[in-house]
Scaffold this motif. Sequence first.
Motif, PDB file in Angstrom:
ATOM      1  N   GLN A 246       6.909  -0.533  -9.414  1.00 15.12           N
ATOM      2  CA  GLN A 246       7.462  -1.538  -8.498  1.00 15.12           C
ATOM      3  C   GLN A 246       7.926  -0.908  -7.191  1.00 15.12           C
ATOM      4  O   GLN A 246       7.609  -1.406  -6.107  1.00 15.12           O
ATOM      5  CB  GLN A 246       8.648  -2.260  -9.139  1.00 15.12           C
ATOM      6  CG  GLN A 246       8.284  -3.204 -10.235  1.00 15.12           C
ATOM      7  CD  GLN A 246       9.523  -3.771 -10.913  1.00 15.12           C
ATOM      8  OE1 GLN A 246      10.657  -3.503 -10.522  1.00 15.12           O
ATOM      9  NE2 GLN A 246       9.304  -4.554 -11.960  1.00 15.12           N
ATOM     10  N   ARG A 247       8.677   0.190  -7.283  1.00 15.00           N
ATOM     11  CA  ARG A 247       9.185   0.837  -6.067  1.00 15.00           C
ATOM     12  C   ARG A 247       8.039   1.358  -5.209  1.00 15.00           C
ATOM     13  O   ARG A 247       8.033   1.181  -3.990  1.00 15.00           O
ATOM     14  CB  ARG A 247      10.150   1.971  -6.442  1.00 15.00           C
ATOM     15  CG  ARG A 247      11.520   1.452  -6.853  1.00 15.00           C
ATOM     16  CD  ARG A 247      12.546   2.552  -6.861  1.00 15.00           C
ATOM     17  NE  ARG A 247      12.256   3.609  -7.815  1.00 15.00           N
ATOM     18  CZ  ARG A 247      12.658   3.626  -9.080  1.00 15.00           C
ATOM     19  NH1 ARG A 247      13.379   2.631  -9.553  1.00 15.00           N
ATOM     20  NH2 ARG A 247      12.362   4.641  -9.872  1.00 15.00           N
ATOM     21  N   LEU A 248       7.062   1.998  -5.849  1.00 14.98           N
ATOM     22  CA  LEU A 248       5.923   2.518  -5.113  1.00 14.98           C
ATOM     23  C   LEU A 248       5.116   1.383  -4.492  1.00 14.98           C
ATOM     24  O   LEU A 248       4.659   1.485  -3.353  1.00 14.98           O
ATOM     25  CB  LEU A 248       5.042   3.365  -6.031  1.00 14.98           C
ATOM     26  CG  LEU A 248       3.864   4.071  -5.382  1.00 14.98           C
ATOM     27  CD1 LEU A 248       4.315   4.974  -4.243  1.00 14.98           C
ATOM     28  CD2 LEU A 248       3.090   4.863  -6.421  1.00 14.98           C
ATOM     29  N   PHE A 249       4.959   0.291  -5.240  1.00 20.64           N
ATOM     30  CA  PHE A 249       4.258  -0.898  -4.745  1.00 20.64           C
ATOM     31  C   PHE A 249       4.852  -1.346  -3.412  1.00 20.64           C
ATOM     32  O   PHE A 249       4.148  -1.503  -2.412  1.00 20.64           O
ATOM     33  CB  PHE A 249       4.362  -2.011  -5.797  1.00 20.64           C
ATOM     34  CG  PHE A 249       3.800  -3.323  -5.374  1.00 20.64           C
ATOM     35  CD1 PHE A 249       2.472  -3.635  -5.601  1.00 20.64           C
ATOM     36  CD2 PHE A 249       4.609  -4.281  -4.768  1.00 20.64           C
ATOM     37  CE1 PHE A 249       1.947  -4.865  -5.215  1.00 20.64           C
ATOM     38  CE2 PHE A 249       4.097  -5.505  -4.377  1.00 20.64           C
ATOM     39  CZ  PHE A 249       2.761  -5.797  -4.608  1.00 20.64           C
ATOM     40  N   TYR A 250       6.167  -1.542  -3.366  1.00 15.00           N
ATOM     41  CA  TYR A 250       6.818  -2.015  -2.144  1.00 15.00           C
ATOM     42  C   TYR A 250       6.805  -0.955  -1.045  1.00 15.00           C
ATOM     43  O   TYR A 250       6.631  -1.281   0.129  1.00 15.00           O
ATOM     44  CB  TYR A 250       8.246  -2.481  -2.427  1.00 15.00           C
ATOM     45  CG  TYR A 250       8.285  -3.841  -3.072  1.00 15.00           C
ATOM     46  CD1 TYR A 250       7.893  -4.972  -2.363  1.00 15.00           C
ATOM     47  CD2 TYR A 250       8.699  -3.998  -4.390  1.00 15.00           C
ATOM     48  CE1 TYR A 250       7.916  -6.229  -2.946  1.00 15.00           C
ATOM     49  CE2 TYR A 250       8.725  -5.251  -4.988  1.00 15.00           C
ATOM     50  CZ  TYR A 250       8.337  -6.365  -4.259  1.00 15.00           C
ATOM     51  OH  TYR A 250       8.360  -7.605  -4.840  1.00 15.00           O
ATOM     52  N   ASP A 251       6.985   0.306  -1.402  1.00 18.20           N
ATOM     53  CA  ASP A 251       6.951   1.374  -0.400  1.00 18.20           C
ATOM     54  C   ASP A 251       5.590   1.422   0.295  1.00 18.20           C
ATOM     55  O   ASP A 251       5.512   1.499   1.523  1.00 18.20           O
ATOM     56  CB  ASP A 251       7.253   2.738  -1.031  1.00 18.20           C
ATOM     57  CG  ASP A 251       8.719   2.919  -1.366  1.00 18.20           C
ATOM     58  OD1 ASP A 251       9.554   2.118  -0.899  1.00 18.20           O
ATOM     59  OD2 ASP A 251       9.032   3.865  -2.117  1.00 18.20           O
ATOM     60  N   ILE A 252       4.526   1.372  -0.484  1.00 18.49           N
ATOM     61  CA  ILE A 252       3.178   1.404   0.092  1.00 18.49           C
ATOM     62  C   ILE A 252       2.921   0.157   0.932  1.00 18.49           C
ATOM     63  O   ILE A 252       2.418   0.232   2.051  1.00 18.49           O
ATOM     64  CB  ILE A 252       2.104   1.551  -1.003  1.00 18.49           C
ATOM     65  CG1 ILE A 252       2.191   2.933  -1.657  1.00 18.49           C
ATOM     66  CG2 ILE A 252       0.711   1.336  -0.429  1.00 18.49           C
ATOM     67  CD1 ILE A 252       1.304   3.085  -2.889  1.00 18.49           C
ATOM     68  N   TRP A 253       3.268  -1.021   0.392  1.00 15.27           N
ATOM     69  CA  TRP A 253       3.040  -2.277   1.103  1.00 15.27           C
ATOM     70  C   TRP A 253       3.769  -2.278   2.454  1.00 15.27           C
ATOM     71  O   TRP A 253       3.202  -2.630   3.486  1.00 15.27           O
ATOM     72  CB  TRP A 253       3.476  -3.447   0.243  1.00 15.27           C
ATOM     73  CG  TRP A 253       2.961  -4.786   0.684  1.00 15.27           C
ATOM     74  CD1 TRP A 253       2.086  -5.062   1.688  1.00 15.27           C
ATOM     75  CD2 TRP A 253       3.295  -6.046   0.113  1.00 15.27           C
ATOM     76  NE1 TRP A 253       1.847  -6.421   1.773  1.00 15.27           N
ATOM     77  CE2 TRP A 253       2.579  -7.051   0.815  1.00 15.27           C
ATOM     78  CE3 TRP A 253       4.123  -6.442  -0.922  1.00 15.27           C
ATOM     79  CZ2 TRP A 253       2.681  -8.402   0.517  1.00 15.27           C
ATOM     80  CZ3 TRP A 253       4.218  -7.793  -1.229  1.00 15.27           C
ATOM     81  CH2 TRP A 253       3.504  -8.761  -0.520  1.00 15.27           C
ATOM     82  N   ASN A 254       5.039  -1.857   2.437  1.00 16.60           N
ATOM     83  CA  ASN A 254       5.825  -1.848   3.668  1.00 16.60           C
ATOM     84  C   ASN A 254       5.331  -0.800   4.668  1.00 16.60           C
ATOM     85  O   ASN A 254       5.311  -1.043   5.874  1.00 16.60           O
ATOM     86  CB  ASN A 254       7.303  -1.608   3.363  1.00 16.60           C
ATOM     87  CG  ASN A 254       7.934  -2.784   2.652  1.00 16.60           C
ATOM     88  OD1 ASN A 254       7.543  -3.929   2.845  1.00 16.60           O
ATOM     89  ND2 ASN A 254       8.898  -2.509   1.800  1.00 16.60           N
TER      90      ASN A 254
END
Length: 139
Positions: free
Chosen positions: A9-17
């Motif tokens: 989840q954290r990596l998902f949002y970090d990459i997306w942002n």
Amino acid sequence: MKKQVAYLQRLFYDIWNDFGSVYLLVKYSTNTRIGKRGFTEEEMQQGLTLVFNNKTSVTLDWDNEGNLSCVLAFGTRKEDVSIHHDDLLGVFSPESGVQFLRTEVSKETAESPERDAARVDGKHVVSMSTFKKRKTKTP
């Protein structure tokens, strides 16, 4: 397994942002629902890659177990998507050069890490638990 989903989840949002788009790998199971569309026969065998970018609604709901609910567009149709946390296989981004893939560790594998000449996709896998570092002489 919960920690893996939290990292995902954290990596998902970090990459997306940071990069503007991110891909989520999802395996087929009866616990995951892709709206009325569902999974195709090929996706049932190989899994499904979902794309999140600047055109995707930012309204994503992750519950305490790590299950994801959102609305995604498939062509011109919008579908309610509900992904069970066990079906989240990984997250990646070609733009960032980053990928995070989850694996299941079975009891058999955890109890007997020293398997002789294991094979994965036709290649030998060497167990690190039996690997010994060689001493090198220094001049």
